[in-house]
Design an enzyme around this catalytic site. Structure first.
Site, short mmCIF file in Angstrom:
data_model
loop_
_atom_site.label_atom_id
_atom_site.label_comp_id
_atom_site.label_asym_id
_atom_site.label_seq_id
_atom_site.Cartn_x
_atom_site.Cartn_y
_atom_site.Cartn_z
N VAL A 11 0.75 -1.21 0.10
CA VAL A 11 0.00 -0.03 -0.12
C VAL A 11 0.87 1.31 0.06
CG1 VAL A 11 -1.74 0.96 1.47
CG2 VAL A 11 -1.94 -1.08 1.06
N THR A 121 -4.46 -1.19 7.68
CA THR A 121 -5.59 -1.74 7.74
C THR A 121 -5.50 -1.99 9.25
OG1 THR A 121 -6.01 -2.71 5.88
CG2 THR A 121 -7.23 -3.58 7.75
N GLU A 150 -7.39 1.97 2.40
CA GLU A 150 -7.03 1.70 1.04
C GLU A 150 -7.75 0.52 0.52
OE1 GLU A 150 -5.62 3.83 -1.38
OE2 GLU A 150 -6.26 2.24 -2.49
N GLY A 257 -7.44 -16.44 -0.80
CA GLY A 257 -6.32 -16.30 -0.07
C GLY A 257 -5.56 -14.92 -0.24
N CYS A 260 -4.95 -10.06 2.77
CA CYS A 260 -5.91 -9.24 3.11
C CYS A 260 -6.97 -10.24 3.71
CB CYS A 260 -6.35 -8.36 2.27
SG CYS A 260 -5.09 -7.01 2.10
N LYS A 263 -6.79 -12.56 6.46
CA LYS A 263 -6.40 -12.00 7.97
C LYS A 263 -7.58 -11.07 8.18
CE LYS A 263 -3.48 -8.14 6.96
NZ LYS A 263 -4.20 -6.99 7.46
C1 UDX Z 1 -8.42 -7.61 -1.43
C2 UDX Z 1 -9.45 -6.66 -1.65
O1 UDX Z 1 -10.01 -6.77 -2.71
C3 UDX Z 1 -8.81 -5.09 -1.62
O2 UDX Z 1 -10.05 -4.22 -1.95
C4 UDX Z 1 -8.13 -4.96 -0.32
O3 UDX Z 1 -7.50 -3.66 -0.52
C5 UDX Z 1 -7.02 -6.07 -0.20
O4 UDX Z 1 -7.69 -7.06 -0.22
P1 UDX Z 1 -6.27 -8.70 -2.85
O5 UDX Z 1 -5.98 -9.49 -1.51
O6 UDX Z 1 -5.51 -8.22 -3.61
O7 UDX Z 1 -7.39 -7.57 -2.33
O8 UDX Z 1 -7.35 -9.88 -3.76
P2 UDX Z 1 -8.73 -9.99 -4.56
O9 UDX Z 1 -8.50 -9.69 -5.80
O10 UDX Z 1 -9.47 -9.46 -3.53
O11 UDX Z 1 -8.91 -11.66 -4.34
C6 UDX Z 1 -8.89 -12.34 -2.97
C7 UDX Z 1 -8.91 -13.81 -3.21
O12 UDX Z 1 -10.20 -14.10 -3.58
C8 UDX Z 1 -7.82 -14.38 -4.10
O13 UDX Z 1 -7.26 -15.60 -3.64
C9 UDX Z 1 -8.77 -14.71 -5.36
O14 UDX Z 1 -8.22 -15.96 -6.10
C10 UDX Z 1 -10.12 -15.14 -4.66
N1 UDX Z 1 -11.29 -14.97 -5.55
C11 UDX Z 1 -11.77 -13.64 -6.10
C12 UDX Z 1 -12.05 -16.25 -5.79
O15 UDX Z 1 -11.84 -17.15 -5.39
N2 UDX Z 1 -13.10 -15.74 -6.59
C13 UDX Z 1 -13.56 -14.66 -7.11
O16 UDX Z 1 -14.53 -14.57 -7.52
C14 UDX Z 1 -12.96 -13.42 -6.83
#
Ligand code: UDX
Length: 437
Positions: A11, A121, A150, A257, A260, A263
């Site tokens: 971030v 966060t 964020e 996974g 974020c 956690k």
């Molecule tokens: C997330 C939030 O989206 C973001 O707003 C915050 O700031 C940080 O946490 P991120 O951890 O980068 O972002 O991942 P994200 O794109 O949200 O995906 C999280 C997980 O969910 C991934 O493992 C992804 O593969 C999974 N996922 C996502 C699914 O299994 N199915 C979906 O339809 C969408």
């Protein structure tokens, strides 16, 4: 206007580079001097599309600089962002010690009016803790505290920062909110939403927990689809048409996974528990997501009479595509379970190989997907990398000792694979007629 950003993690670095692109003078502060040296030479430890280019431009324009001298950075700045890490502790709570230490140092260093903004966060109540610390140390100095969570996603972090869907500003009054909103006016703003500090802090957890709930819901539906002969792909498409449901976070897979969602769901649950509030829904989401990867691992294990010495290729080790991050990656958890069951594992990830090597020294980390397929009795797709869609599956199949694909992201073209003689197993729909399990 000069700003400082404390912490050059995901971030902090993305925010710093993006603010410099918007014409602000930014000092990114970190206590890891070697990391700062690398950054000064435009060597970035993480893979994030577009970030390297932004950092290079920022350094060349003189708008972006790096320093380990927090007091010097703070006393030159009007606004100081706290963007240090808040890792999850064993009990699910977040470790905010770095945030509190930073607040302490900021309070000692600030000169004149300073706006202290939390981007990390942090659990509800952290803003008021920061306020107490600063007041204690800098009673006579003028300052305000803001919570500005964020929402950027890894893999599209630069885009997300520059195209926010909303900017949440938690603070005491409109005057303070306007000071921060002024910074963001330079970008294509989504709505600026002013709230109390506590509400802003909670919004981040609510947002991530809601996304986690959607993913868990669709994963649960996919299990039901398999049992009743329905197809999750069509079911999800139908849901997406409904604006009330929305069209994202409805792709079934191996579970959420990353650094974020796992956690923050646990931290939200702990926050509630500390306030004697039960969150049975969030609790179930956490349990169901932990179980998900176990179910899928078991599905692979059950496909073989004896797992001893059988080689399997796992394509994708990152927690999602377009990142090199393997933190809390379902793929890593699945590989560990398969290895424990006696399988030998080949892996390949377009960007995650180096991190995989560090975390799974017993796995055979390969240079490409074809190498990962050699002598394998099955391939498992764990991350939705676009490049996996376009593989030459005829070639891959000839390198494998058995043509079996578990597509745990429903990424591949099922019909094409069946024509090539593969046994194909996606998630959330039954294996087509005539194909042996
Ligand atoms: C997330 C939030 O989206 C973001 O707003 C915050 O700031 C940080 O946490 P991120 O951890 O980068 O972002 O991942 P994200 O794109 O949200 O995906 C999280 C997980 O969910 C991934 O493992 C992804 O593969 C999974 N996922 C996502 C699914 O299994 N199915 C979906 O339809 C969408």
């Amino acid at each position: 206007m000069r700003i400082s950003i404390i912490g050059t993690g995901y971030v902090g670095l993305v925010s710093g580079a993006c603010f410099s692109k918007l014409g602000l003078n930014v000092i990114c502060v970190d206590n890891d001097v070697e990391k700062l040296n690398r950054l000064q030479h435009n060597i970035i430890d993480i893979y994030e599309p577009g970030l390297e280019e932004l950092v290079r431009r920022g350094i060349n324009s003189g708008k972006l600089s790096f320093s380990d001298d927090l007091p010097n950075a703070v006393n030159q700045s009007d606004i100081v962002f706290i963007s240090v890490g808040t890792q999850g502790k064993q009990n699910g709570e977040l470790d905010i010690s770095q945030v509190l230490i930073s607040s302490h140092e900021i309070a000692k260093a600030m000169v004149g009016y300073t706006l202290i903004v939390t981007k990390s966060t942090v659990p509800v109540g952290t803003g008021s803790e920061i306020e107490k610390i600063v007041k204690n140390i800098a009673d006579k100095k003028l300052f305000d505290i803001v919570s500005n969570p964020e929402f950027l996603r890894e893999g599209s972090a630069v885009y997300d920062f520059l195209n926010p869907e909303r900017i949440v500003i938690g603070c005491k009054n409109e005057k303070v909110a306007n000071l921060l909103a002024g910074l963001y006016k330079r970008i294509n703003l989504g709505p600026v939403f002013q709230t109390s500090i506590e509400t802003a802090e909670l919004i981040k957890f609510a947002s991530n927990s809601f996304l986690a709930t959607k993913i868990t819901f669709i994963n649960e539906m996919s299990i039901l689809c398999e049992s009743v002969g329905a197809d999750i792909r069509d079911l999800a498409t139908a849901l997406r048409f409904d604006k009330r449901i929305g069209d994202t976070y409805l792709s079934p897979g191996p579970g959420y996974g990353g650094s974020c969602l796992p956690k923050d769901t646990k931290a939200l649950f702990e926050t509630a528990r500390n306030h004697d509030v039960q969150l049975p829904l969030i609790n179930s989401v956490i349990q169901a997501n932990d179980d998900r990867v176990i179910q899928l691992s078991q599905r692979v294990i059950n496909s073989f009479e004896n797992s001893k010495g059988i080689r399997i290729g796992v394509l994708g080790t990152t927690f999602k595509a377009n990142t090199d991050d393997i933190r809390h990656s379902p793929s890593i958890y699945l590989i560990l379970r398969l290895m424990r069951a006696g399988f030998k594992i080949n892996t390949y990830d377009p960007k995650g190989n180096i991190n995989t090597l560090k975390s799974l020294p017993e796995a055979q980390v390969c240079e490409n997907a074809y190498e990962a397929g050699i002598n394998c009795q099955a391939i498992i797709i764990m991350t939705e990398w676009e490049a996996f869609r376009d593989l030459d599956f005829d070639k891959l199949g000839k390198l494998m000792s058995k043509k079996l694909i578990f597509d745990f992201r429903n990424l591949l073209d099922e019909k094409k694979l069946l024509k090539l003689g593969f046994t194909y197993k996606g998630v959330g729909f039954k294996t087509p007629e005539g194909i042996k399990n």
